[in-house]
Design an enzyme around this catalytic site. Structure first.
Site, mmCIF file in Angstrom:
data_model
loop_
_atom_site.group_PDB
_atom_site.id
_atom_site.type_symbol
_atom_site.label_atom_id
_atom_site.label_comp_id
_atom_site.label_asym_id
_atom_site.label_seq_id
_atom_site.Cartn_x
_atom_site.Cartn_y
_atom_site.Cartn_z
ATOM 1 C CG ASP A 1 -12.513 0.601 -9.824
ATOM 2 O OD1 ASP A 1 -13.482 -0.014 -10.312
ATOM 3 O OD2 ASP A 1 -12.635 1.504 -8.980
ATOM 4 N NE ARG B 1 -14.839 4.279 -1.535
ATOM 5 C CZ ARG B 1 -14.895 3.459 -2.584
ATOM 6 N NH1 ARG B 1 -14.023 2.474 -2.709
ATOM 7 N NH2 ARG B 1 -15.820 3.612 -3.506
ATOM 8 C CD GLU C 1 -2.478 1.775 0.317
ATOM 9 O OE1 GLU C 1 -2.389 2.980 0.024
ATOM 10 O OE2 GLU C 1 -3.189 0.959 -0.306
ATOM 11 C CD GLN C 2 -0.117 5.199 -4.101
ATOM 12 O OE1 GLN C 2 0.884 5.349 -4.799
ATOM 13 N NE2 GLN C 2 -1.319 5.588 -4.481
ATOM 14 C CE1 TYR D 1 -24.781 4.750 0.298
ATOM 15 C CE2 TYR D 1 -25.624 5.455 -1.833
ATOM 16 C CZ TYR D 1 -24.572 5.046 -1.039
ATOM 17 O OH TYR D 1 -23.312 4.930 -1.582
#
Length: 401
Positions: A291, A104, A30-31, A213
């Site tokens: 993605d 998220r 992870e950067q 939502y």
């Protein structure tokens, strides 16, 4: 095997958990310096929750979630309900798992905490990838700090601007869709009487639409607004826009929408780009996920869920005991058709939500209104192919020889 994963987002962490469950060692590169509070709301439909159930962590995922009462479509200006299809317990009854809304950051935190318990120290921070090399037995990742990490497989789960994809296939050629998106998260307590409904609600109108939502057990409201526009082409989730511009984009719309815009601390703004299908998702012992290989427009709420499905299928294929390259070919074959269909569905929804004149609006939304009242199960059935899918129930095709 020792499997390297580029990216500590939803797809990368889910892949790490699935691979760990199948018995592999994982290193997540992870950067960033830490897994911080990023992004906004997510809709995790039953097809995604089935993966978390198979991973034994559905309760952990649900702890900070909100379960919507239904799926709604409303007219953006009047707020008139076109259809309202119940979810809640009926979602689990029909599709085999709940339909949840999550922030998220809450989902990333839950995945990271689970991985820390199962594979302590698996996430390596400040690990920005420069390039990779490989031979018949292993792949080596060169980091920008000059260090190298070796593994049996490299998974590029590093998002829409994937460094791994760039190293594999060269620069991409995104196409501006002519749409610009807004997003914001607002505490419910600020909104007074103009609250978004406790549903997954799409508000539609001429050349624009919004989605609202709730999150974190109902304590937060999530807003996403998409407007046809040609004056903003910055593709960055962290970019910010001006409140006056957002209010102008939704001038005359229902008070629920304008109220959320006014009460938001930050209004992020980014341009939506589409990308052509990649010629391939793998290169020897290197493979793409989420993605990085099939980015989704946000009109079907399936971007994160497709990465979650990818993660399970990839882990299952890599655990069949055969040749790594054959496993990656099989993974791409399993996933390409489904993700392409979901991408197409998202593109179609962009047109569905943005009808430009009263005639086309009536022709589109009138039958939907009738179906929602006369045959709600028919509306549910239109989503069966997405929500009823279960990648954990077994792979659709036999392994390649």
């Amino acid at each position: 095997m020792k499997i390297l994963i580029a990216g500590g987002g939803i797809g990368g962490l889910t892949a790490a958990l699935a691979l760990t469950q199948f018995g592999h060692d994982v290193v997540v590169l992870e950067q960033a310096e830490a897994l911080g509070e990023v992004g906004a709301g997510l809709q995790i439909s039953p097809n995604g929750m089935k993966v978390f159930e198979a991973l034994g962590m559905s309760d952990r995922i649900a702890a900070n979630a909100f379960q919507p009462e239904g799926i709604e479509l409303r007219m953006g200006r009047s707020g008139r309900v076109v259809f309202d299809i119940p979810l809640g317990l009926s979602a689990a009854d029909r599709w085999g798992a709940p339909y949840l809304h999550l922030h998220r950051a809450d989902l990333v935190d839950a995945l990271a905490a689970e991985l820390a318990e199962r594979a302590p120290g698996a996430v390596r921070f400040n690990a920005k990838i420069a390039c990779y090399t490989q031979d018949g037995q292993s792949v080596t990742v060169a980091l920008e700090d000059g260090t190298h990490v070796d593994g049996s497989v490299l998974v590029g789960a590093d998002g829409i601007h994937s460094v791994v994809r760039g190293a594999m296939l060269g620069p991409d050629k995104p196409r501006f869709t002519g749409n610009v998106a807004w997003r914001a998260v607002v505490p419910i307590e600020r909104l007074g009487d103009d609250l978004p409904p406790p549903t997954a609600c799409a508000w539609v109108g001429k050349g624009r639409h919004a989605v609202t939502y709730r999150l974190r057990g109902g304590a937060l409201a999530n807003f996403v607004g998409v407007v046809e526009h040609d004056g903003w082409q910055v593709e960055s989730w962290s970019g910010e826009g001006q409140r006056e511009d957002a209010l102008a984009d939704f001038a005359g719309w229902h008070p629920v929408i304008s109220n959320m815009i006014r009460q938001a601390d930050v209004l992020n703004r980014w341009a939506l780009f589409d990308r052509p299908a990649l010629p391939r998702w793998h290169d020897g012992r290197v493979v793409l996920l989420g993605d990085a290989c099939h980015p989704m427009l946000p009109f079907l709420a399936q971007g994160a869920v497709m990465a979650i499905e990818d993660a399970w299928v990839l882990a299952a294929r890599l655990s069949e005991g055969g040749d790594v390259t054959h496993a990656l070919v099989a993974y791409e074959r399993d996933r390409r058709g489904r993700t392409s269909a979901v991408q197409a569905g998202a593109r179609n929804n962009a047109k569905l939500f943005h009808r430009h004149n009263p005639v086309t609006q009536l022709a589109t939304y009138g039958p939907m209104w009738l179906a929602g009242r006369a045959a709600p199960k028919f509306v549910h059935a239109r989503n069966d192919w997405i929500y009823g899918h279960d990648v954990t129930a077994g792979l659709q095709n036999k392994p390649l020889p």
